[in-house]
Design a protein around this motif. Sequence first.
Motif, mmCIF file in Angstrom:
data_model
loop_
_atom_site.group_PDB
_atom_site.id
_atom_site.type_symbol
_atom_site.label_atom_id
_atom_site.label_comp_id
_atom_site.label_asym_id
_atom_site.label_seq_id
_atom_site.Cartn_x
_atom_site.Cartn_y
_atom_site.Cartn_z
ATOM 1 N N ALA A 33 0.826 -1.217 0.000
ATOM 2 C CA ALA A 33 0.000 0.000 0.000
ATOM 3 C C ALA A 33 0.858 1.264 0.000
ATOM 4 C CB ALA A 33 -0.914 0.014 1.219
ATOM 5 N N LEU A 34 2.147 1.108 0.257
ATOM 6 C CA LEU A 34 3.053 2.257 0.348
ATOM 7 C C LEU A 34 3.893 2.372 -0.916
ATOM 8 C CD1 LEU A 34 4.286 1.690 3.987
ATOM 9 C CD2 LEU A 34 2.400 3.113 3.210
ATOM 10 N N GLY A 35 4.526 3.502 -1.076
ATOM 11 C CA GLY A 35 5.399 3.711 -2.218
ATOM 12 C C GLY A 35 4.765 4.638 -3.225
ATOM 13 N N GLU A 38 3.242 9.059 -3.321
ATOM 14 C CA GLU A 38 2.811 9.443 -1.974
ATOM 15 C C GLU A 38 3.722 8.897 -0.886
ATOM 16 O OE1 GLU A 38 0.520 7.469 -3.848
ATOM 17 O OE2 GLU A 38 -0.263 9.199 -4.890
ATOM 18 N N LYS A 39 4.580 7.944 -1.201
ATOM 19 C CA LYS A 39 5.465 7.268 -0.256
ATOM 20 C C LYS A 39 4.683 6.748 0.950
ATOM 21 C CE LYS A 39 9.515 9.455 -1.931
ATOM 22 N NZ LYS A 39 10.876 9.746 -1.735
ATOM 23 N N ASP A 40 4.816 7.368 2.136
ATOM 24 C CA ASP A 40 4.139 6.883 3.341
ATOM 25 C C ASP A 40 2.774 7.534 3.545
ATOM 26 O OD1 ASP A 40 6.264 5.239 3.845
ATOM 27 O OD2 ASP A 40 7.142 6.478 5.407
ATOM 28 N N GLY A 41 2.316 8.360 2.617
ATOM 29 C CA GLY A 41 1.031 9.053 2.743
ATOM 30 C C GLY A 41 -0.156 8.128 2.988
ATOM 31 N N ALA A 45 -4.120 7.043 6.217
ATOM 32 C CA ALA A 45 -5.499 6.623 5.944
ATOM 33 C C ALA A 45 -5.750 5.197 6.430
ATOM 34 C CB ALA A 45 -5.802 6.739 4.457
ATOM 35 N N ILE A 46 -4.778 4.324 6.247
ATOM 36 C CA ILE A 46 -4.929 2.927 6.682
ATOM 37 C C ILE A 46 -5.008 2.849 8.201
ATOM 38 C CG2 ILE A 46 -3.752 0.699 6.774
ATOM 39 C CD1 ILE A 46 -2.720 1.379 3.902
ATOM 40 N N ILE A 47 -4.137 3.567 8.897
ATOM 41 C CA ILE A 47 -4.144 3.546 10.365
ATOM 42 C C ILE A 47 -5.410 4.204 10.901
ATOM 43 C CG2 ILE A 47 -2.964 4.413 12.422
ATOM 44 C CD1 ILE A 47 -0.319 3.853 10.937
ATOM 45 N N GLU A 48 -5.873 5.286 10.259
ATOM 46 C CA GLU A 48 -7.132 5.911 10.677
ATOM 47 C C GLU A 48 -8.302 4.944 10.517
ATOM 48 O OE1 GLU A 48 -7.192 9.471 8.311
ATOM 49 O OE2 GLU A 48 -6.155 10.643 9.849
ATOM 50 N N ALA A 64 -7.470 11.613 16.954
ATOM 51 C CA ALA A 64 -6.878 12.214 15.758
ATOM 52 C C ALA A 64 -5.365 11.996 15.781
ATOM 53 C CB ALA A 64 -7.188 13.700 15.712
ATOM 54 N N ILE A 65 -4.815 11.650 14.631
ATOM 55 C CA ILE A 65 -3.385 11.401 14.514
ATOM 56 C C ILE A 65 -2.647 12.723 14.343
ATOM 57 C CG2 ILE A 65 -1.596 10.367 13.076
ATOM 58 C CD1 ILE A 65 -3.571 8.128 12.430
ATOM 59 N N LYS A 66 -1.615 12.906 15.157
ATOM 60 C CA LYS A 66 -0.787 14.106 15.074
ATOM 61 C C LYS A 66 0.437 13.854 14.182
ATOM 62 C CE LYS A 66 1.727 17.330 18.071
ATOM 63 N NZ LYS A 66 2.052 17.628 19.470
ATOM 64 N N ALA A 67 1.102 12.705 14.373
ATOM 65 C CA ALA A 67 2.315 12.416 13.607
ATOM 66 C C ALA A 67 2.495 10.908 13.419
ATOM 67 C CB ALA A 67 3.526 12.988 14.321
ATOM 68 N N LEU A 68 3.113 10.559 12.288
ATOM 69 C CA LEU A 68 3.470 9.182 11.974
ATOM 70 C C LEU A 68 4.960 9.129 11.663
ATOM 71 C CD1 LEU A 68 0.801 8.035 9.371
ATOM 72 C CD2 LEU A 68 1.090 7.148 11.647
ATOM 73 N N GLU A 69 5.605 8.072 12.108
ATOM 74 C CA GLU A 69 6.999 7.873 11.691
ATOM 75 C C GLU A 69 7.263 6.383 11.624
ATOM 76 O OE1 GLU A 69 10.006 7.951 15.530
ATOM 77 O OE2 GLU A 69 9.725 9.778 14.396
#
Length: 74
Positions: A33-35, A38-41, A45-48, A64-69
């Motif tokens: 789903a990545l790449g 959008e790379k990690d964009g 949506a998947i985690i939400e 609500a998600i503030k940051a992803l890494e």
Amino acid sequence: MAQKPTKRMEYVLFNVTYEDGSQRSNRRVPLDALGGLEKDGPARAIIEAQDREVAEKSGKAALAIKALERAGGR
């Protein structure tokens, strides 16, 4: 008789920080789903979507998600 090999699903792990300051580690997102551009964009949506599903089952509101890494620095 030998078993047929099954398709192996590969995942990328993410650490998630929510607006209230809480954190969750090692959230799994399918690698396919990545790449792309959008790379990690798409991971957000998947985690939400995962969070909404859990919130629906538990009866609590999703955060609500503030940051992803990415976890592990890969």
